[in-house]
Design an enzyme around this catalytic site. Sequence first.
Site, short mmCIF file in Angstrom:
data_model
loop_
_atom_site.label_atom_id
_atom_site.label_comp_id
_atom_site.label_asym_id
_atom_site.label_seq_id
_atom_site.Cartn_x
_atom_site.Cartn_y
_atom_site.Cartn_z
N LYS A 117 0.77 -1.01 0.00
CA LYS A 117 0.03 0.17 0.21
C LYS A 117 0.93 1.36 -0.01
O LYS A 117 1.91 1.45 0.72
CB LYS A 117 -1.11 0.01 1.48
N ASN A 124 -21.16 4.75 -7.10
CA ASN A 124 -20.48 4.39 -8.40
C ASN A 124 -20.77 2.72 -8.25
O ASN A 124 -20.85 2.14 -9.29
CB ASN A 124 -19.04 4.60 -8.51
P1 NAD Z 1 -19.24 6.41 -3.94
O1 NAD Z 1 -18.72 7.57 -3.28
O2 NAD Z 1 -19.66 6.55 -5.47
O3 NAD Z 1 -20.77 5.97 -3.39
C1 NAD Z 1 -20.74 5.96 -1.89
C2 NAD Z 1 -22.40 6.70 -1.81
O4 NAD Z 1 -22.73 6.38 -0.36
C3 NAD Z 1 -22.37 8.05 -2.07
O5 NAD Z 1 -23.27 8.39 -3.07
C4 NAD Z 1 -22.74 8.62 -0.90
O6 NAD Z 1 -23.47 9.86 -1.11
C5 NAD Z 1 -23.45 7.62 -0.29
N1 NAD Z 1 -23.57 7.65 1.33
C6 NAD Z 1 -22.52 8.07 2.18
N2 NAD Z 1 -23.21 7.88 3.62
C7 NAD Z 1 -24.26 7.36 3.47
C8 NAD Z 1 -25.33 6.78 4.19
N3 NAD Z 1 -25.14 7.14 5.66
N4 NAD Z 1 -26.61 6.26 4.17
C9 NAD Z 1 -26.64 5.94 2.49
N5 NAD Z 1 -25.57 6.28 1.60
C10 NAD Z 1 -24.50 6.95 1.88
O7 NAD Z 1 -18.17 5.15 -3.63
P2 NAD Z 1 -18.22 3.87 -4.48
O8 NAD Z 1 -17.20 3.80 -5.56
O9 NAD Z 1 -19.55 3.49 -5.12
O10 NAD Z 1 -17.56 3.03 -3.44
C11 NAD Z 1 -18.49 2.67 -2.38
C12 NAD Z 1 -17.69 1.66 -1.24
O11 NAD Z 1 -17.20 0.36 -2.16
C13 NAD Z 1 -16.64 2.30 -0.82
O12 NAD Z 1 -16.54 2.08 0.64
C14 NAD Z 1 -15.27 2.05 -1.76
O13 NAD Z 1 -14.07 2.04 -0.83
C15 NAD Z 1 -15.95 0.56 -1.93
N6 NAD Z 1 -15.23 0.00 -3.33
C16 NAD Z 1 -15.57 0.77 -4.27
C17 NAD Z 1 -14.89 0.27 -5.44
C18 NAD Z 1 -14.95 0.75 -6.57
O14 NAD Z 1 -14.87 -0.11 -7.78
N7 NAD Z 1 -15.75 1.77 -6.89
C19 NAD Z 1 -13.97 -1.11 -5.16
C20 NAD Z 1 -13.58 -1.65 -4.01
C21 NAD Z 1 -14.53 -1.04 -2.87
#
Ligand code: NAD
Length: 444
Positions: free
Chosen positions: A129, A236
């Site tokens: 990391k 996302n």
């Molecule tokens: P993102 O920021 O696009 O989506 C997260 C969403 O959660 C946001 O729309 C935000 O408004 C919402 N949110 C925040 N607090 C909330 C609550 N209390 N209740 C309901 N909604 C709430 O992030 P993402 O890329 O969709 O990733 C989501 C999670 O998955 C993260 O923890 C990220 O680290 C993990 N992750 C993502 C990927 C990826 O490919 N994008 C890969 C591995 C892990």
Amino acid sequence: MTQVNLLAISPTEFVKWLKSCNIHRFHLALDQKNGQVMASHKELQSLADFINNDKRDFMGHEGLFFQVSEKHETLQGAFVHRTCRGQAAGGVRYWSYDTMEDYLRDGMRLAKGMTRKNALAGLWWGGGKGVMAHNPDQVKTDPALREDIYQDYGRLLSDLRGCYVTAEDVGTHVVDMANVFATSRFTTCIPAALGGSGNPSAPTARGVVAGMEAALEFAGMGTLEGKTVAVQGMGNVGSPLIGFLFEKGVSKVVAADINESLADNLRAALDGLLTEDQELETRIVAVGNHDILAEECDIVAPCATGAILNPATIPTIKARIVCGASNNQLEDAARDDAALFAAGIVYVPDFLTNRMGIVNCANEAYGYVNNDEFIERHLERDWQHSVFRTTLQVLETSRTGGLAPARTAMNLADDFSLQPHPIFGHRGVRIIESLLEDRWFENA
Ligand code: NAD
């Protein structure tokens, strides 16, 4: 001169201290012969001693390498955990830390997590990391600052000769990866225009679906057809996840987000695609509200933030299965894993289901084909390391062994992580030996 407690000061104060000692780069590296972590500079041995005595986050990390960025006084680190399966791979985080102890612990913890995620995914990568500590004197969002510090980070990686290969992570964006790529080949997750693999969110969502299917099978609950799923977060990953769930025939999704426009976008995207028997209910909630986890449903999918599974939320969960994309869902890994297990809730460890981000960019250097088998096999039922098979294996071993699933998955991952790379063997540790022999830190 009074001895400074280096662990207690902030990374920014630490950078000032390093400069006063005329140290620009340093390492804390494991001596493979005596098993002790040694510092490159005697002034830094107290940090090596701390790591040697740590039982929580240190787990035989092969080498930790640091520099102060050329401009903007930012502490930059490359944490190499284990390289038996290949070069240490994992994203670079750009984050704020109060103390050097917090900074070192986070890097070691996250690097170890990447070893496990990569090994469980059957990738021929080790785990590592990057961590850059935000200097509060600097404006983090300034594009010129970011260009400088990420290019400098690339220079660090080039001088580390490939023992660590970086990627995107929290606080780092695809444009930052282009800056790393400008000064080092040892990166993935570069923009598609430069030959990168593009946004991994949809594949990540597909990995979550595969985890859910395995959990349903394990629990004797059949398939996703006709099920109700509660999804926290319509970002996302959450948004494509909901689309895939409807394609699989779920009857109802209840989804929450703090951002109303995301719910509107999702409704528009799904308009006309749902059958008469399918329903999407969206809720807008306040920041920090986790009521969606207590929804009456079959599966809860955390896809928003971490640490949401804790003593306050676990007793409220009515679903039989928890399976989502969020990183570090357990607030306290041991305590909350055990609490879910004791409550009879089937918890699918996040590092097992959300692997597709790293899988998507892991093989960028090998070119692209449609329906790439090296990606698709992770989402199939039969490949031995697929999300489905590994999830089933973990849940079944957990039931037989009486050990909660995250712990079970970690044990399995630790075994896998010791397998040597079929071509290069344990080359990462040889790279580190070469770096130490050549006093890499003087090359600045
Ligand atoms: P993102 O920021 O696009 O989506 C997260 C969403 O959660 C946001 O729309 C935000 O408004 C919402 N949110 C925040 N607090 C909330 C609550 N209390 N209740 C309901 N909604 C709430 O992030 P993402 O890329 O969709 O990733 C989501 C999670 O998955 C993260 O923890 C990220 O680290 C993990 N992750 C993502 C990927 C990826 O490919 N994008 C890969 C591995 C892990």
